[in-house]
Write a protein that holds these residues in place. Structure first.
Motif, PDB file in Angstrom:
ATOM      1  N   ASP B  73       0.848  -1.197   0.000  1.00 27.44           N
ATOM      2  CA  ASP B  73       0.000   0.000   0.000  1.00 27.44           C
ATOM      3  C   ASP B  73       0.885   1.250   0.000  1.00 27.44           C
ATOM      4  OD1 ASP B  73      -2.056   1.792   0.237  1.00 27.44           O
ATOM      5  OD2 ASP B  73      -2.460   1.366   2.369  1.00 27.44           O
ATOM      6  N   PRO B  74       1.369   1.635  -1.182  1.00 29.31           N
ATOM      7  CA  PRO B  74       2.353   2.728  -1.246  1.00 29.31           C
ATOM      8  C   PRO B  74       1.733   4.123  -1.050  1.00 29.31           C
ATOM      9  CG  PRO B  74       1.964   1.828  -3.447  1.00 29.31           C
ATOM     10  CD  PRO B  74       1.121   1.035  -2.502  1.00 29.31           C
ATOM     11  N   THR B  75       1.575   4.473   0.196  1.00 34.25           N
ATOM     12  CA  THR B  75       1.058   5.807   0.523  1.00 34.25           C
ATOM     13  C   THR B  75       2.167   6.625   1.184  1.00 34.25           C
ATOM     14  OG1 THR B  75       0.418   5.136   2.750  1.00 34.25           O
ATOM     15  CG2 THR B  75      -1.233   4.855   0.997  1.00 34.25           C
ATOM     16  N   GLU B  76       1.968   7.924   1.227  1.00 32.19           N
ATOM     17  CA  GLU B  76       2.945   8.793   1.887  1.00 32.19           C
ATOM     18  C   GLU B  76       3.128   8.385   3.354  1.00 32.19           C
ATOM     19  OE1 GLU B  76       4.869  10.966   0.592  1.00 32.19           O
ATOM     20  OE2 GLU B  76       3.962  11.460  -1.340  1.00 32.19           O
ATOM     21  N   ALA B  77       2.000   8.061   3.991  1.00 30.89           N
ATOM     22  CA  ALA B  77       2.080   7.690   5.414  1.00 30.89           C
ATOM     23  C   ALA B  77       2.920   6.429   5.597  1.00 30.89           C
ATOM     24  CB  ALA B  77       0.676   7.482   5.982  1.00 30.89           C
ATOM     25  N   ASN B  78       2.719   5.463   4.704  1.00 25.16           N
ATOM     26  CA  ASN B  78       3.481   4.221   4.838  1.00 25.16           C
ATOM     27  C   ASN B  78       4.957   4.427   4.493  1.00 25.16           C
ATOM     28  OD1 ASN B  78       1.396   2.716   5.832  1.00 25.16           O
ATOM     29  ND2 ASN B  78       0.751   1.938   3.819  1.00 25.16           N
ATOM     30  N   MET B  79       5.229   5.334   3.570  1.00 25.77           N
ATOM     31  CA  MET B  79       6.632   5.666   3.265  1.00 25.77           C
ATOM     32  C   MET B  79       7.285   6.292   4.484  1.00 25.77           C
ATOM     33  SD  MET B  79       9.195   5.748   1.170  1.00 25.77           S
ATOM     34  CE  MET B  79       9.357   6.118  -0.587  1.00 25.77           C
ATOM     35  N   LYS B  80       6.558   7.207   5.105  1.00 26.09           N
ATOM     36  CA  LYS B  80       7.098   7.879   6.279  1.00 26.09           C
ATOM     37  C   LYS B  80       7.354   6.869   7.403  1.00 26.09           C
ATOM     38  CE  LYS B  80       6.064  11.910   9.207  1.00 26.09           C
ATOM     39  NZ  LYS B  80       5.415  11.439  10.439  1.00 26.09           N
ATOM     40  N   ALA B  81       6.386   5.961   7.585  1.00 28.70           N
ATOM     41  CA  ALA B  81       6.544   4.953   8.641  1.00 28.70           C
ATOM     42  C   ALA B  81       7.747   4.056   8.360  1.00 28.70           C
ATOM     43  CB  ALA B  81       5.268   4.124   8.760  1.00 28.70           C
TER      44      ALA B  81
END
Lengths: 349, 432
Positions: B73-81
């Motif tokens: 699930d490539p979202t900004e939030a997951n990238m940040k996490a």
């Protein structure tokens, strides 16, 4: 990857070494006579570096004033003479050469990431005036022999629009060689001023011996064994050697051994003789000559010797000779004199 | 005192074996109530190493989970996490680097986890005009993610299936140390991307859409990029599992058992050798002095994420841990026990006090570097500190270098005090 030219000289400042202990019973400063000799012999080497540096700077300035193919060749020759003068005193890793990382200023090495090319491209593209101040603040990769070598010898660069005698490149060459010349002059002067300090402290006897030991170790391990593929990943690569652009890696090694013979060996032999080791002193002197007998035949480019297995044998015999010299000085003589090494900058990976 | 000593690359030499005989393994309980001995100190050293590798493993597993979420699930939030998980994983790992020097088993293994600098063009796309790679590296622009087969120095390799084993085998392909396909810095590059900012503020700017599916995918090969990230994080976890097991107590066939069965002097040498080598040659020299004096951000340790200040800080912390015997775990608990400090204090309290103060001074200096880099106002990161003409930055870096140099002098003295002579370099591989 480690740059052995960086030396913090810890051991010399913290250890009361056996060599000093042994001399403590004698009249004060029993090894001062040897240091007198070393001081004088190293000064000769530094003065030669200062002179050759001046010649290089003048030659580069006159070439850039009136460019000609002959002037270009003469500039390369002047670079080589000065570079070899530096190789002769490169082993000295204490005293004034430590001031402001002068050793790195003369020769930033190794440079696996090709920082020299990157810095040159940056300075030439930036278009800012190339002044002495600009050189002073641009870091050690800009300030020494490798940068001048890049401008004079790099094949890709020489085929580009920026190749000498392009205006901006000429300015860079002139200022870099001026920086080398000034550094050479200051180093010789500072070494003179360092005399009282050097003679006055017995620990510099160990320090001087350790510097020669480290110089030999660097020569054997980093400058020769590594490009030969005898260390690390086993790959032969001329890029691991220094001065591969000018194809003078081997000539530089010869100069370093010659420099040790001229500036280190005389007092060292006397010291060994006085410690009842005249035979060992004689063996070491002979081994210096064995190493030097490989030259001038080996004053040739290293890359073809790495590429051809039969030519590679020439490197192998040089390597064996240097290994034997290192072993005599660093193992046998050092043990006899009780000189031990502490941590140094080569302890990383 | 004539020491049979050879300079690098040979072994440490024990000149005088002061302590009586071999290390009889003592139980931690018994050691707590008795004065520290070389044997109990070495045993506790193994405890600290074990706790450190366990923490590295725990945080690597968290990183693996976070990257799995990013890939699915490539979202900004997951990238940040995922980036935060990577940063957290560095904290314990960097404290274990002090175990590298002297313990051949660690040194031989760690390249797969922490090799640097790397020619990132081996792994993925790079912006060519600002990419300097190792001279003569035939694999520097191979771009494993970009195709199913790569050619390195005339050798063609099938890289269709991006498995952990395949990536491990690609390390140092073509004989170049800069060809690093695995480990923390490969993962760092896959999360942050190339740092194109030079000496300016800012780090890599990889868009999260590099992991998107279908038409949203940027820079191509997004699916393979995800497969690569998945494999390389799995490999990190299994590598750390292996190393944690090497230091686990109550096993008869691991590295710890060898260490415990050897002469305790050897263990004490390893401790001091690791402290001194990391302090001087590696951290002060290679990681700071070179970067500073050459103004070379290519020599910056965590260049993609601009986390270099933390890498240095926790390296320093690891050195202090080995001396004091104290290690603060990632869950906040404290590991403590018989220490080198105890041993030195028994013989020379003044030296012990000085070395403790110097280790503290180094942590202060590194702490200042960390604070400046993380400051909310005008932060100055390591790559800015080393910029030409940045006198303030240079003085921060130099302060840390000088503190580390000073502590190394006392580490050498401590070695002599404990009867160990000539801590010569590059011991790896000769002691066991």
């Amino acid at each position: 990857m480690t740059r052995l030219t960086l030396t913090f000289l810890l051991a010399s400042s913290v250890a009361v070494t056996p060599l000093m202990a042994a001399t403590a019973n004698n009249a004060d400063g029993a090894t001062v006579e040897y240091r007198k000799q070393w001081h004088s012999d190293i000064l000769t080497g530094y003065q030669n570096l200062a002179t050759q540096g001046q010649t290089l700077a003048s030659q580069a300035a006159s070439y850039c004033q009136t460019p000609s193919p002959e002037g270009f060749e003469q500039s390369k020759q002047a670079w080589l003479e000065a570079f070899l003068a530096w190789q002769q005193v490169r082993f000295v890793d204490f005293g004034p050469v430590e001031h402001r990382n002068r050793a790195w200023q003369f020769q930033f090495w190794p440079d696996p990431k090709n920082l020299v090319a990157r810095k040159a491209s940056y300075l030439l593209k930036e278009g800012a005036p190339i002044t002495p101040e600009k050189i002073s603040e641009s870091g050690v990769a800009v300030q020494g022999f490798p940068m001048a070598e890049y401008l004079l010898y790099d094949q890709a660069f020489n085929g580009s629009d920026s190749a000498l005698p392009a205006d901006h490149t000429c300015k860079l060459l002139v200022e870099v060689t001026r920086h080398i010349a000034d550094n050479g002059q200051s180093l010789a002067n500072d070494w003179k001023g360092f005399q009282a300090n050097y003679l006055g402290s017995d620990q510099y006897t160990d320090t001087t011996i350790r510097s020669a030991m480290a110089g030999l170790e660097i020569l054997e391990e980093r400058r020769l064994a590594t490009p030969m593929g005898l260390r690390g990943n086993g790959k032969r690569s001329v890029y691991s050697a220094d001065a591969w652009r000018s194809e003078t890696s081997l000539a530089a090694m010869g100069a370093s051994v010659q420099g040790l013979k001229q500036s280190f060996l005389p007092a060292f032999s006397e010291l060994l003789a006085e410690r009842k080791q005249p035979d060992l002193a004689e063996q070491i002197a002979q081994q210096f000559d064995e190493v030097l007998a490989n030259f001038p035949e080996l004053e040739r480019p290293m890359a073809p010797l790495l590429a051809d297995d039969s030519a590679y044998k020439l490197l192998q015999s040089l390597y064996i000779d240097i290994t034997q010299l290192t072993s005599l000085v660093n193992d046998r003589a050092a043990v006899e004199l009780g000189v031990v090494r502490g941590f140094n900058s080569s302890d990383g990976d | 005192m004539k020491t049979l000593f050879r300079p690098a690359p040979l072994a440490l030499t024990v000149a005088a074996l002061m302590s009586a005989g071999c290390a009889n393994t003592t139980s931690p309980d018994a050691a707590d109530s008795q004065p520290a001995t070389k044997a109990s100190v070495v045993e506790h050293y193994a405890d600290v190493a074990h706790a450190g590798y366990e923490d590295a493993l725990i945080t690597a597993k968290a990183l693996n989970k976070a990257t799995d979420r990013l890939i699915s699930d490539p979202t900004e939030a997951n990238m940040k996490a995922a980036k935060e998980a990577w940063l957290a994983a560095r904290v314990p790992y960097q404290q274990t680097e002090v175990f590298r020097f002297g313990n051949a088993i660690v040194d031989d293994w760690e390249g797969q986890l922490n090799a640097w600098p790397l020619d990132e063009g081996l792994i993925d796309y790079v912006q060519a005009d600002d990419y300097q790679y190792e001279l003569g590296n035939a694999g520097a622009t191979a771009n494993i993610i970009g195709s199913n087969s790569i050619n390195v120095g005339g050798e063609t390799l099938d890289v269709t299936n991006l498995t952990p084993e395949l990536l491990a085998n690609l390390n140092e392909i073509g004989g170049s140390e800069a060809n690093v396909a695995t480990g923390y810095h490969a993962i760092e590059f896959l999360l942050w991307g190339q740092d194109l900012q030079g000496f300016e503020a800012g780090n890599g700017e990889r868009p999260v859409t590099d992991y998107a599916t279908g038409a949203d995918c940027t820079n191509g090969s997004c699916e393979r990029r995800g497969e690569y990230l998945d494999a390389v994080t799995d490999l990190l976890v299994s590598d750390l599992e292996w190393m944690a097991a090497q230091w686990a107590p109550n096993a008869s066939d691991n590295y710890r058992s060898q260490l415990m069965n050897a002469d305790a002097n050897e263990g004490v040498q390893k401790m001091l050798f690791g402290m001194g080598s990391l302090s001087l040659g590696e951290l002060a020299g290679e990681r700071m002095k070179v970067a500073l004096e050459a103004n070379s951000y290519e020599d910056e340790h965590d260049c993609f994420s601009d986390n270099t200040h933390n890498s240095h800080y926790y390296n320093g912390q690891g050195i202090q841990n080995v001396y004091t015997g104290d290690y603060r775990r990632v869950d906040g608990s404290l590991v403590s026990g018989p220490s080198l400090s105890d041993l030195v204090a028994q013989a020379n309290p003044e030296l012990d006090a000085r070395l403790n103060a110097q280790l503290e001074a180094s942590m202060d200096a590194l702490g200042m570097m960390k604070a400046k880099a993380e400051s909310s106002q005008n932060p100055m990161q390591f790559d800015m500190m080393i910029a030409p003409g940045n006198a303030k930055g240079a003085s921060i870096v130099n302060g840390a270098i000088m503190a580390l140099v000073e502590q190394t002098g006392s580490i050498e003295q401590a070695a002599r005090q404990l009867g160990l002579e000539a801590l010569s370099p590059d011991d790896a591989g000769h002691a066991f």
